[in-house]
Design a protein around this motif. Structure first.
Motif, PDB file in Angstrom:
ATOM      1  N   VAL A 130     -26.031 -38.785  56.807  1.00  0.00           N
ATOM      2  CA  VAL A 130     -25.849 -40.225  56.616  1.00  0.00           C
ATOM      3  C   VAL A 130     -27.170 -40.960  56.813  1.00  0.00           C
ATOM      4  N   VAL A 131     -27.927 -40.555  57.817  1.00  0.00           N
ATOM      5  CA  VAL A 131     -29.225 -41.175  58.075  1.00  0.00           C
ATOM      6  C   VAL A 131     -30.185 -40.872  56.932  1.00  0.00           C
ATOM      7  N   ARG A 132     -30.180 -39.632  56.462  1.00  0.00           N
ATOM      8  CA  ARG A 132     -31.039 -39.279  55.322  1.00  0.00           C
ATOM      9  C   ARG A 132     -30.655 -40.107  54.089  1.00  0.00           C
ATOM     10  N   LEU A 133     -29.361 -40.287  53.880  1.00  0.00           N
ATOM     11  CA  LEU A 133     -28.893 -41.072  52.734  1.00  0.00           C
ATOM     12  C   LEU A 133     -29.329 -42.529  52.858  1.00  0.00           C
ATOM     13  N   PHE A 134     -29.345 -43.060  54.076  1.00  0.00           N
ATOM     14  CA  PHE A 134     -29.800 -44.431  54.289  1.00  0.00           C
ATOM     15  C   PHE A 134     -31.240 -44.598  53.807  1.00  0.00           C
ATOM     16  N   PHE A 135     -32.109 -43.638  54.151  1.00  0.00           N
ATOM     17  CA  PHE A 135     -33.504 -43.704  53.698  1.00  0.00           C
ATOM     18  C   PHE A 135     -33.579 -43.601  52.174  1.00  0.00           C
ATOM     19  N   ILE A 136     -32.788 -42.728  51.592  1.00  0.00           N
ATOM     20  CA  ILE A 136     -32.796 -42.568  50.132  1.00  0.00           C
ATOM     21  C   ILE A 136     -32.413 -43.878  49.456  1.00  0.00           C
ATOM     22  N   ILE A 137     -31.406 -44.551  49.978  1.00  0.00           N
ATOM     23  CA  ILE A 137     -30.993 -45.839  49.412  1.00  0.00           C
ATOM     24  C   ILE A 137     -32.096 -46.875  49.585  1.00  0.00           C
ATOM     25  N   ALA A 138     -32.741 -46.881  50.749  1.00  0.00           N
ATOM     26  CA  ALA A 138     -33.821 -47.844  51.004  1.00  0.00           C
ATOM     27  C   ALA A 138     -34.986 -47.630  50.040  1.00  0.00           C
ATOM     28  N   TYR A 139     -35.393 -46.372  49.841  1.00  0.00           N
ATOM     29  CA  TYR A 139     -36.482 -46.098  48.889  1.00  0.00           C
ATOM     30  C   TYR A 139     -36.089 -46.555  47.485  1.00  0.00           C
ATOM     31  N   TRP A 152     -41.126 -45.425  36.461  1.00  0.00           N
ATOM     32  CA  TRP A 152     -41.574 -45.369  37.853  1.00  0.00           C
ATOM     33  C   TRP A 152     -40.551 -44.684  38.763  1.00  0.00           C
ATOM     34  N   PHE A 153     -39.308 -44.650  38.332  1.00  0.00           N
ATOM     35  CA  PHE A 153     -38.260 -44.007  39.136  1.00  0.00           C
ATOM     36  C   PHE A 153     -38.474 -42.501  39.253  1.00  0.00           C
ATOM     37  N   LEU A 154     -39.349 -41.950  38.394  1.00  0.00           N
ATOM     38  CA  LEU A 154     -39.658 -40.521  38.484  1.00  0.00           C
ATOM     39  C   LEU A 154     -40.379 -40.167  39.781  1.00  0.00           C
ATOM     40  N   LEU A 155     -40.919 -41.169  40.468  1.00  0.00           N
ATOM     41  CA  LEU A 155     -41.575 -40.927  41.756  1.00  0.00           C
ATOM     42  C   LEU A 155     -40.578 -40.792  42.906  1.00  0.00           C
ATOM     43  N   LEU A 156     -39.345 -41.253  42.692  1.00  0.00           N
ATOM     44  CA  LEU A 156     -38.373 -41.263  43.779  1.00  0.00           C
ATOM     45  C   LEU A 156     -38.100 -39.878  44.384  1.00  0.00           C
ATOM     46  N   PRO A 157     -37.968 -38.816  43.577  1.00  0.00           N
ATOM     47  CA  PRO A 157     -37.725 -37.504  44.198  1.00  0.00           C
ATOM     48  C   PRO A 157     -38.811 -37.090  45.193  1.00  0.00           C
ATOM     49  N   ILE A 158     -40.049 -37.546  44.965  1.00  0.00           N
ATOM     50  CA  ILE A 158     -41.119 -37.233  45.911  1.00  0.00           C
ATOM     51  C   ILE A 158     -40.870 -37.958  47.226  1.00  0.00           C
ATOM     52  N   HIS A 159     -40.441 -39.213  47.152  1.00  0.00           N
ATOM     53  CA  HIS A 159     -40.073 -39.942  48.369  1.00  0.00           C
ATOM     54  C   HIS A 159     -38.951 -39.210  49.105  1.00  0.00           C
ATOM     55  N   PHE A 160     -37.934 -38.783  48.361  1.00  0.00           N
ATOM     56  CA  PHE A 160     -36.766 -38.153  48.979  1.00  0.00           C
ATOM     57  C   PHE A 160     -37.137 -36.864  49.711  1.00  0.00           C
ATOM     58  N   LEU A 161     -38.080 -36.105  49.146  1.00  0.00           N
ATOM     59  CA  LEU A 161     -38.440 -34.781  49.673  1.00  0.00           C
ATOM     60  C   LEU A 161     -39.893 -34.731  50.115  1.00  0.00           C
ATOM     61  N   MET A 162     -40.397 -35.826  50.650  1.00  0.00           N
ATOM     62  CA  MET A 162     -41.813 -35.960  50.939  1.00  0.00           C
ATOM     63  C   MET A 162     -42.360 -34.821  51.805  1.00  0.00           C
TER      64      MET A 162
END
Length: 244
Positions: A130-139, A152-162
């Protein structure tokens, strides 16, 4: 566009700094000592900057110690020389890491004899889906609000799995590509001569030669930015380098 670039670069380097400074140089190698208060601050900062990709320091430290002990052999948790691609290596590493997090697999005692930082309450909180999902939603919301177009949304997976992405780059490139200053009986390489984009982490050949040395740079053209930040922190008393 400026907001997205600033957000991505800030997230990349803050996450990377605490990855190399706390998870790698403290949890794994104990290159410095610090007070319990500062340790908790660095621990909390590691969780916050890694966010959805938070790596538990205890499990990370054990796994990295195994990497040095078994570098580029079949027992190495993440040598690129036993996998067809980086994704296969990442999945193998994830399975070993998760087994240490859940304690389904207990490592050899020699990998836990040296101090490992543990903050059970934060680890349970930070490792919660749930906490991990919160960060994913925030990013994602940052991109929804500020991204100029969908590309630009192609960068999101890098944020998710930084955290894992940074680790995979270091372990894959740092043991396959570049030059070697030393013969270490493994495939470790120095992949990025200037040390900027991975904050010194891609001086793998230097690091595997002297695993307890907080400065990963050796040649005149090599720069380890993290070490210079650590020198300042040592000077003002936040940390104290261990004597070689």
């Amino acid at each position: 566009m400026a907001v997205i670039l600033t957000f991505f670069i800030t997230h990349w380097f803050l996450s990377l700094f605490f990855h190399t400074f706390f998870l790698h140089r403290f949890a794994s190698h104990q290159m410095y000592t610090t007070s319990k208060g500062w340790e908790r601050f660095f621990y909390l900062s590691t969780w916050f900057t890694q966010g959805s990709s938070y790596l538990v320091p205890r499990a990370y430290g054990v796994m990295h110690r195994m990497h040095h002990e078994y570098s580029d052999t079949e027992k190495d948790p993440h040598s690129p020389h036993f996998f067809k691609d980086v994704w296969g290596m990442m999945m193998h590493t994830r399975n070993i890491y998760n087994s240490f997090v859940t304690r389904k697999n207990m490592p050899d005692e020699k990998f836990t004899q040296k101090y490992l930082p543990v903050w059970e309450k934060l680890d349970r909180f930070g490792d919660n889906m749930v906490v991990r999902l919160f960060f994913i939603i925030a990013y994602t919301m940052v991109y929804v609000i500020y991204a100029p177009n969908a590309w630009w949304f192609l960068l999101l997976p890098i944020h998710f799995l930084m955290g894992p992405v940074q680790g995979a780059i270091v372990n894959w490139c740092g043991h396959k590509y570049g030059y070697a200053n030393y013969s270490n009986d493994d495939h470790s390489k120095n992949s990025e001569p200037w040390g900027i984009f991975l904050l010194g982490e891609l001086f793998q050949n230097n690091h595997h030669k002297e695993g307890e040395n907080p400065n990963f740079a050796r040649k005149w053209f090599e720069l380890d930015p993290t070490f210079h930040v650590m020198k300042l922190m040592n000077f003002i008393g936040i940390i104290k380098f261990k004597k070689a």
